[in-house]
Design an enzyme around this catalytic site. Structure first.
Site, PDB file in Angstrom:
ATOM      1  CD  GLU A  23      -2.998   1.237   2.485  1.00  0.00           C
ATOM      2  OE1 GLU A  23      -3.549  -0.040   2.248  1.00  0.00           O
ATOM      3  OE2 GLU A  23      -2.452   1.554   3.330  1.00  0.00           O
ATOM      4  CB  THR A  55      -4.602   5.714   0.695  1.00  0.00           C
ATOM      5  OG1 THR A  55      -3.129   6.314   0.462  1.00  0.00           O
ATOM      6  CG2 THR A  55      -3.626   4.558   1.421  1.00  0.00           C
ATOM      7  CE1 TYR A  56      -9.958   9.365  -3.987  1.00  0.00           C
ATOM      8  CE2 TYR A  56     -10.882   9.821  -1.929  1.00  0.00           C
ATOM      9  CZ  TYR A  56     -10.960  10.216  -3.681  1.00  0.00           C
ATOM     10  OH  TYR A  56     -12.175  10.586  -4.775  1.00  0.00           O
ATOM     11  CB  ALA A  58      -7.228  13.238   5.630  1.00  0.00           C
ATOM     12  CG  ASP A 116      -9.269   8.206   8.936  1.00  0.00           C
ATOM     13  OD1 ASP A 116     -10.471   7.587   8.994  1.00  0.00           O
ATOM     14  OD2 ASP A 116      -8.322   7.647   8.259  1.00  0.00           O
TER      15      ASP A 116
END
Length: 169
Positions: A23, A55-56, A58, A116
């Site tokens: 990741e 990942t995107y 926060a 988040d």
């Protein structure tokens, strides 16, 4: 060949082997992105991961970088990759546009998360957006043609009050 991650897991299950993935998060600088794409990922490719995910960030602030990195991992390294997608700071229409862009890039795998909130505060639903990840999953299914992953908390999410065990026998 870029595969659906669900098929990767199904094949591994048949031969009883673990699935290995890496990741990554979108980098903050152009130099960091060059290092990730030109050095780190090629070095890790030699370990033959089953897939990678990106990942995107926060608040969803890195959505363009996420899709760009996933696209390059797939095109340049020929590794199946998954883009994270969250409910944070996006309307349903904006999310649909991201999904259309995702599909246009040939990205077949999406990890659907509530996400988040920025700055670690309380999650606040964006007006015209999703409150829960199951709503995001429904939207992804409607747009179609994706293998959808989800994540959860075995002990229940801190914000979830319904159906939560109190620990009393």
């Amino acid at each position: 060949m870029i595969r659906f991650i669900r098929d990767i897991f199904a094949s591994a299950r048949v031969v009883r082997r673990p699935v290995v993935s890496f990741e990554f998060f979108p980098t903050k600088t152009d130099e960091g992105e060059r290092t990730l794409l030109e050095k780190t990922i090629p070095a890790l490719r030699t370990l033959n991961p089953d897939f990678c995910s990106v990942t995107y960030g926060a608040g969803g602030g890195t959505r363009e970088k996420t899709l760009g990195i996933v696209d390059r991992i797939q095109r340049e390294q020929q590794i199946t990759a998954m883009a994270h997608l969250t409910c944070v700071n996006a309307t349903i229409d904006e999310t649909r546009a991201v999904l259309e862009q995702t599909r246009a890039l040939g990205i077949r795998n999406v990890l659907a998360l509530r996400g988040d909130p920025p700055n670690g505060g309380e999650f606040v639903k964006t007006e015209g957006g999703f409150e829960y990840s199951y709503q995001l999953v429904r939207c992804i299914r409607e747009v179609g043609a994706f293998s959808i992953g989800v994540a959860g908390f075995p002990e229940g999410h801190i914000a979830c009050k319904e159906g939560r065990s109190t620990g009393r026998g």
